[in-house]
Design an enzyme around this catalytic site. Structure first.
Site, mmCIF file in Angstrom:
data_model
loop_
_atom_site.group_PDB
_atom_site.id
_atom_site.type_symbol
_atom_site.label_atom_id
_atom_site.label_comp_id
_atom_site.label_asym_id
_atom_site.label_seq_id
_atom_site.Cartn_x
_atom_site.Cartn_y
_atom_site.Cartn_z
ATOM 1 C CB CYS A 167 41.686 -39.878 34.415
ATOM 2 S SG CYS A 167 41.613 -38.558 35.640
ATOM 3 C CB SER B 2 35.402 16.115 20.189
ATOM 4 O OG SER B 2 36.464 16.827 20.723
ATOM 5 C CG LEU B 3 31.627 13.960 23.956
ATOM 6 C CD1 LEU B 3 30.797 12.689 23.984
ATOM 7 C CD2 LEU B 3 31.078 14.951 24.973
ATOM 8 C CB CYS C 10 37.617 -39.171 35.111
ATOM 9 S SG CYS C 10 38.345 -40.296 36.324
ATOM 10 C CB CYS D 176 42.737 -41.358 38.966
ATOM 11 S SG CYS D 176 41.390 -41.592 37.797
ATOM 12 C CE1 TYR E 102 25.472 13.106 19.304
ATOM 13 C CE2 TYR E 102 25.250 10.844 18.541
ATOM 14 C CZ TYR E 102 25.902 12.063 18.500
ATOM 15 O OH TYR E 102 26.966 12.243 17.666
ATOM 16 C CB CYS F 166 39.170 -39.453 40.056
ATOM 17 S SG CYS F 166 40.264 -38.349 39.164
ATOM 18 C CG ASP G 141 32.605 3.391 16.366
ATOM 19 O OD1 ASP G 141 32.937 4.566 16.110
ATOM 20 O OD2 ASP G 141 33.391 2.433 16.355
ATOM 21 C CE LYS H 121 25.272 13.167 25.406
ATOM 22 N NZ LYS H 121 24.347 13.042 24.286
ATOM 23 C CE LYS I 192 32.645 8.482 21.889
ATOM 24 N NZ LYS I 192 32.943 8.103 20.517
ATOM 25 C CD GLU J 278 22.652 10.292 25.445
ATOM 26 O OE1 GLU J 278 21.950 11.211 25.818
ATOM 27 O OE2 GLU J 278 23.348 10.336 24.409
ATOM 28 C CE LYS K 82 36.297 6.362 21.873
ATOM 29 N NZ LYS K 82 37.475 6.282 21.218
ATOM 30 C CD GLU L 273 28.275 9.067 15.761
ATOM 31 O OE1 GLU L 273 28.003 10.229 16.151
ATOM 32 O OE2 GLU L 273 29.427 8.638 15.648
ATOM 33 C CD GLU M 266 -2.857 -1.090 2.404
ATOM 34 O OE1 GLU M 266 -4.082 -1.052 2.380
ATOM 35 O OE2 GLU M 266 -2.181 -1.273 3.440
ATOM 36 C CG PHE M 267 4.922 3.262 2.063
ATOM 37 C CD1 PHE M 267 4.654 4.201 3.041
ATOM 38 C CD2 PHE M 267 6.046 3.436 1.261
ATOM 39 C CE1 PHE M 267 5.485 5.305 3.233
ATOM 40 C CE2 PHE M 267 6.881 4.534 1.441
ATOM 41 C CZ PHE M 267 6.603 5.465 2.430
ATOM 42 C CG ASP M 268 6.323 0.042 -2.330
ATOM 43 O OD1 ASP M 268 6.902 0.939 -1.681
ATOM 44 O OD2 ASP M 268 6.705 -1.142 -2.373
HETATM 45 S S1 IVH Z 1 27.143 13.926 22.554
HETATM 46 C C1 IVH Z 1 28.700 18.048 23.237
HETATM 47 N N1 IVH Z 1 26.216 11.494 22.532
HETATM 48 O O1 IVH Z 1 31.053 10.713 19.883
HETATM 49 C C2 IVH Z 1 28.283 16.634 23.147
HETATM 50 N N2 IVH Z 1 28.072 11.992 21.111
HETATM 51 O O2 IVH Z 1 33.589 13.040 20.566
HETATM 52 C C3 IVH Z 1 28.241 16.145 21.770
HETATM 53 N N3 IVH Z 1 28.814 10.094 19.751
HETATM 54 O O3 IVH Z 1 31.767 13.014 17.536
HETATM 55 C C4 IVH Z 1 28.291 14.730 21.584
HETATM 56 N N4 IVH Z 1 27.312 8.653 20.460
HETATM 57 O O4 IVH Z 1 29.653 11.857 17.076
HETATM 58 C C5 IVH Z 1 27.143 12.332 22.031
HETATM 59 N N5 IVH Z 1 25.252 9.378 22.589
HETATM 60 C C6 IVH Z 1 26.164 10.223 22.091
HETATM 61 C C7 IVH Z 1 27.101 9.813 21.115
HETATM 62 C C8 IVH Z 1 28.060 10.732 20.663
HETATM 63 C C9 IVH Z 1 28.347 8.860 19.627
HETATM 64 C C10 IVH Z 1 29.990 10.629 19.004
HETATM 65 C C11 IVH Z 1 29.801 11.994 18.429
HETATM 66 C C12 IVH Z 1 31.097 12.732 18.701
HETATM 67 C C13 IVH Z 1 31.914 11.731 19.470
HETATM 68 C C14 IVH Z 1 32.456 12.333 20.751
#
Ligand code: IVH
Length: 666
Positions: A406, A84-85, A424, A409, A225, A429, A118, A288, A116, A114, A312, A173, A36-38
């Site tokens: 064994c 970055s973190l 055994c 023994c 996020y 034993c 990748d 956070k 992280k 949360e 990490k 992400e 139906e969606f299509d």
């Molecule tokens: S928060 C200021 N939450 O990890 C806070 N980052 O250096 C901004 N990442 O490049 C980031 N999962 O792409 C946040 N649950 C999450 C994440 C996340 C993956 C990545 C993000 C960033 C790197 C941290």
């Protein structure tokens, strides 16, 4: 159809298809069939072709991508830099972060934990609910505009719904799920192209493709996020994400608000293991500060916010050389091969040994003497060997041969048909005897304190104990001569042995070590048959009539009591005064919980966890350790394990607190 009504239909159809898309991809709860969606999408395409004046880059028809090569990517400055973190690699560093926040805020605070993810980060800008642009992180200040490619990602809403702010930025992400990653790599190998090293590279590479049709084919995914907006939407980060979800964004369902450092560490520990079950790659956790005002107060350094940190996960795999293989005999006679390895650092501990399970496992691995092997941390503690590094095999190396006799023994080992284990058969034993005694004295069995593995080995070597009943013949005089056992230890040990005579029947039954008869089975047998003689005389039919007892277990029980040596042993234990029948205090006091399976989790204030278990059983219930569809309820204390709660909620299992439970059984 008139032009105006077609134009109206285009607008309505777009809205409808956006909603269907959200229900299907973000909520995983489709409203209509794919067919139906299509059909409706095709209809919209036809209408749009007739009305080019109504072109909308965010129309659901634009998700399929275009093969018109773009001229590279335009760069765009981020309205707010994408910081970055700071990374941490140990619990100690997480603890430091927690205390820094505590010091900075001088008051109560919550930490949101949360996963992280990748992949590669993305910033999505929405105006009046419509996706304006999608920009990569770039150098943190400027990134590439990849909006056309992002439009192909089904979990990115092109049009928001509900009460969204007029302008907002959502960061998250972009991911390539494992399944897609594997499919793509297989395809690349077949085309003699270099496979991607990991899903992160694959996601980043895909996002930078100039052909958005190819991007659409690769089925990227996104998890958001971080919400940034000038309007005050919510007070906390967690609530902002929940709100964003209602507008159409996919957020992680595995997020937890924690109120103590311990909760944070527990959550990390849970996911360190559980993350392997996720469909996408993760490389750690992000912590956070939840309250947005508090985030502001803590502020940021030039590179990273002070209110967040990344933990990490440590590398999970290592290589090590096989030094030798030992064959260990357990209390039931099962022989387990163990690899002795050159010490190697893995997930925070030094690994020296790893189980090789059984003869089949060794031959499947194709293990040779001196091989270099890959070692992985399977569960929390037990390392496992996952493969042999063939390029490191030594020239004259010979395969590992499983012994025929064994190693302890000399008895000829037996292998039962259909079972992987080698046994055994000699009950005398030495490691079997010592193992049975260790089991007998263990906490959940007779709870005899002061008898560790080494002391038991010494007592055995001195000829003072040859079976469990010998423990009750030990004299203080015999023990004081043993090195490491002072007078006080001897007195404590003797007192503990005397005390064990009071241990209830069900635990005595468990302590006997009948193969397959764990704590739970022992309880059932004790409750059903009331005394040892009744169990000894029970028929196959009587035993298998009980719900939790199958034919194999019933046969083990019958074999145990058919053995004259065991009958003699039981007579000796009886003469030493051990409990051989259920006492009235162990009888159920009510059947309020009859037929109910209860999981007990967390810390309690009115009774101990063991007391609650006893209360459940006294009221006819059964205590089980893990949550499943069959679980009737969870008795939850403080700090209940997050994975248990999640599972319970997913399965709709009732969660009751201490007070509710006590009221229930009253
Ligand atoms: S928060 C200021 N939450 O990890 C806070 N980052 O250096 C901004 N990442 O490049 C980031 N999962 O792409 C946040 N649950 C999450 C994440 C996340 C993956 C990545 C993000 C960033 C790197 C941290």
């Amino acid at each position: 159809m008139s032009t105006t009504s077609e134009q109206q239909e285009i607008v309505q159809l777009r809205q409808l298809l956006h909603r269907y898309n959200y229900s299907y991809y973000v909520l995983a709860n489709p409203e209509i069939s794919d067919y139906e969606f299509d059909q409706q999408l095709r209809h919209l395409q036809e209408l749009e072709q007739r009305h080019p004046e109504l072109f909308d880059p965010n129309s659901p028809t634009q998700r399929v991508g275009s093969d018109l090569a773009a001229n590279g990517f335009r760069q765009q400055r981020h309205e707010r830099p994408m910081l970055s973190l700071a990374n941490t690699y140990s619990f100690a560093e997480v603890e430091d972060f927690y205390h820094r926040v505590e010091k900075g805020l001088q008051g109560d605070f919550e930490i949101v934990c949360e996963l992280k993810f990748d992949g590669t980060s993305i910033s999505l800008i929405y105006e009046d609910g419509a996706l304006q642009s999608a920009v990569t992180r770039g150098d943190g200040n400027m990134g590439d505009v990849v909006t056309d490619n992002i439009r192909t990602v089904n979990t990115v809403p092109l049009q928001l719904q509900g009460d969204f702010p007029s302008r907002l930025e959502m960061r998250g992400e972009v991911l390539l799920p494992w399944q897609e990653f594997n499919r793509l790599n297989n395809e690349r190998c077949a085309n003699l192209e270099t496979p991607f090293a990991n899903p992160r590279n694959a996601a980043a590479g895909t996002l930078k493709l100039l052909d958005s049709k190819e991007v659409a084919r690769r089925k990227l995914d996104v998890i958001l996020y971080y919400l940034l907006t000038d309007e005050q939407v919510c007070d906390t980060h967690y609530d902002s994400l929940q709100k964003a979800h209602t507008w159409g964004f996919q957020i992680s369902e595995h997020t937890q608000v924690c109120h103590s450092l311990q909760e944070v560490l527990d959550f990390i520990a849970t996911w360190d293991e559980k993350r392997h079950t996720l469909p996408v790659a993760t490389d750690g956790m992000v912590l956070k500060v939840n309250n947005l005002q508090q985030q502001k107060r803590l502020g940021s350094t030039a590179k990273c916010p002070r209110w967040a940190i990344a933990y990490k996960f440590q590398p999970e795999q290592a290589h090590s050389r096989l030094l030798s293989v030992s064959f260990q005999v357990g209390r039931t006679g099962v022989v387990t091969p163990v690899a002795n390895l050159e010490p190697v650092q893995l997930s925070g501990t030094v690994v020296r040994r790893a189980t090789l399970h059984n003869a089949d496992f060794i031959s499947q691995l194709g293990l040779f003497e001196g091989d270099v092997v890959s070692v992985e941390k399977g569960g929390e503690i037990i390392p496992k060997i996952t493969g042999v590094v063939m390029s490191e095999r030594q020239a004259m190396a010979q395969p590992i041969i499983y012994p025929k006799t064994c190693p302890e023994c000399g008895a000829v080992l037996e292998r039962i048909d259909d079972e992987a284990a080698t046994i055994c058969p000699n009950r005398l034993c030495p490691p079997q005897i010592k193992g049975r005694i260790e089991h007998f004295v263990s906490r959940k069995a007779m709870n005899i304190d002061g008898l560790g593995t080494e002391t038991i080995a010494t007592l055995y070597d001195l000829g003072l104990i040859r079976d469990i009943a010998d423990l009750y013949d030990l004299k203080p005089m015999q023990l004081t001569t043993i090195e490491g056992l002072g007078e006080k230890s001897v007195n404590n040990l003797m007192a503990s042995i005397v005390e064990s005579r009071k241990v209830p029947f069900e635990r005595v039954l468990f302590a006997l070590g009948i193969p397959g008869c764990g704590e739970q089975v022992a309880k059932i047998l004790a409750r059903q048959f009331k005394n040892i003689d009744a169990i000894a005389n029970a028929s196959m039919e009587q035993l298998t009539h009980i719900n939790d007892i199958g034919v194999v277990l019933a046969q083990n029980i019958i074999n145990y009591f058919d053995d004259i040596e065991n009958i003699r042993l039981l007579e000796r234990l009886r003469s030493h005064g051990l409990t051989m029948e259920t006492t009235t205090s162990q009888e159920p006091t009510s059947d309020i919980l009859a037929g109910k399976s209860v999981v007990v989790s967390g810390v309690f204030s009115q009774h101990s966890r063991d007391e609650y278990k006893a209360i459940i059983e006294q009221n006819g219930g059964k205590v089980v350790s893990s949550v499943s569809k069959q679980t009737s309820m969870i008795l939850a204390g403080e700090n209940m394990g997050p994975s248990k709660r999640e599972k319970a909620e997913a399965l709709g299992v009732r969660i009751v607190n201490e007070d509710e439970f006590l009221a229930m059984i009253k």
